[in-house]
Design an enzyme around this catalytic site. Sequence first.
Site, PDB file in Angstrom:
ATOM      1  N   THR A  80     -14.449  -5.773 -33.441  1.00  0.00           N
ATOM      2  CA  THR A  80     -13.934  -5.694 -32.071  1.00  0.00           C
ATOM      3  C   THR A  80     -14.453  -4.485 -31.298  1.00  0.00           C
ATOM      4  O   THR A  80     -14.064  -4.294 -30.145  1.00  0.00           O
ATOM      5  CB  THR A  80     -12.395  -5.665 -32.075  1.00  0.00           C
ATOM      6  OG1 THR A  80     -11.949  -4.556 -32.865  1.00  0.00           O
ATOM      7  CG2 THR A  80     -11.826  -6.962 -32.635  1.00  0.00           C
ATOM      8  N   TYR A 146     -20.415  -9.142 -28.526  1.00  0.00           N
ATOM      9  CA  TYR A 146     -19.070  -9.434 -29.019  1.00  0.00           C
ATOM     10  C   TYR A 146     -18.603 -10.803 -28.538  1.00  0.00           C
ATOM     11  O   TYR A 146     -18.154 -11.649 -29.321  1.00  0.00           O
ATOM     12  CB  TYR A 146     -18.103  -8.346 -28.555  1.00  0.00           C
ATOM     13  CG  TYR A 146     -16.649  -8.681 -28.773  1.00  0.00           C
ATOM     14  CD1 TYR A 146     -16.113  -8.763 -30.049  1.00  0.00           C
ATOM     15  CD2 TYR A 146     -15.802  -8.925 -27.680  1.00  0.00           C
ATOM     16  CE1 TYR A 146     -14.779  -9.083 -30.253  1.00  0.00           C
ATOM     17  CE2 TYR A 146     -14.471  -9.230 -27.881  1.00  0.00           C
ATOM     18  CZ  TYR A 146     -13.959  -9.311 -29.158  1.00  0.00           C
ATOM     19  OH  TYR A 146     -12.637  -9.634 -29.356  1.00  0.00           O
ATOM     20  N   LYS A 150     -17.834 -14.192 -30.858  1.00  0.00           N
ATOM     21  CA  LYS A 150     -16.486 -14.778 -30.887  1.00  0.00           C
ATOM     22  C   LYS A 150     -16.535 -16.244 -30.447  1.00  0.00           C
ATOM     23  O   LYS A 150     -15.793 -17.083 -30.976  1.00  0.00           O
ATOM     24  CB  LYS A 150     -15.523 -13.973 -30.017  1.00  0.00           C
ATOM     25  CG  LYS A 150     -15.194 -12.590 -30.557  1.00  0.00           C
ATOM     26  CD  LYS A 150     -14.540 -12.634 -31.936  1.00  0.00           C
ATOM     27  CE  LYS A 150     -13.109 -13.148 -31.859  1.00  0.00           C
ATOM     28  NZ  LYS A 150     -12.454 -13.127 -33.189  1.00  0.00           N
TER      29      LYS A 150
END
Length: 316
Positions: A80, A146, A150
């Site tokens: 994250t 990121y 995801k």
Amino acid sequence: MKIFVTGVGGQLGHDVMNELAKRGYSGIGSDIAECYSGVQDGTAVTEMPYVKLDITDGEEVRRVIAEQRPDVVIHCAAWTAVDLAEEEENREMVYRVNVTGTKNLAEACARTDCKMVYLSTDYVFDGQGTEAWQPDCRDYAPLNVYGKTKLEGERAVENCLSKYFIVRIAWVFGANGTNFVKTMLKVGKDHEALNVVNDQIGTPTYTYDLARLLVDMAETEKYGYYHATNEGGYISWYEFAVEIFRQAAALGYEEYDESHLLVRPVTTEEYGVSKASRPFNSRLDRSKLAAQGFEPLPDWRDALKRYMEVVLRDVG
């Protein structure tokens, strides 16, 4: 019900384990560390079983899930660190954790006919406009590494399983880990003025409240895509910071009072470029939760108040 939780060393996984303990469910925690211990609000979670697990190791994931045979896997583990994900030397690991690790778990769930709850993000969208993103929207255009990884994790879950919940969240804060609230409180103690961006809009998500919702979901078969943040409307990071300091001052921490600390609104451009592009529009439409019979999360101001009473003991 037996629930396997990944990423229990992080903010959300930690709170999910506490929620399972409160409800008397059989929870198995996992993370990459050799062991895990943590306390929130005086509630120990270490008495629940823990399994060291590297989710990027497909063979190990298959073995562990086959041995444990959970009814549900709540997948909280993820890379994250958004800016660090942009660095060339980190990109392979980001992909392995967020995509390969998720695919390994989804395939293991398929083999054991297990439900899966996958935590995703508003970063799968392009962050433009002013309309709230709908949970079943497929207009994907992630802005950074990121968000791209995801999104690939979402696709892995959807391709492998029929019994899944994909839950997108934003602006997360919790007791076990670092977050915007803790950062503001720490820097606010040492500065007379702070610049905070006012053109990125969203809603905070308290992991304590989110954990309750995730377990509620796991008890059902109302599968699909959902958006989950606290209620209370959409705000900027600047407005969030102002409320953080207002509540801290109201609790007796005078150094955060507006007479001692000036919070200045600035644009993202004025604040300075970060390694990863950030979405301006993080508004997530949460109405599907109530439509499907789930209890929405409380107002973010109420969530922040409850959180502050815990975290200020550490910061102070």
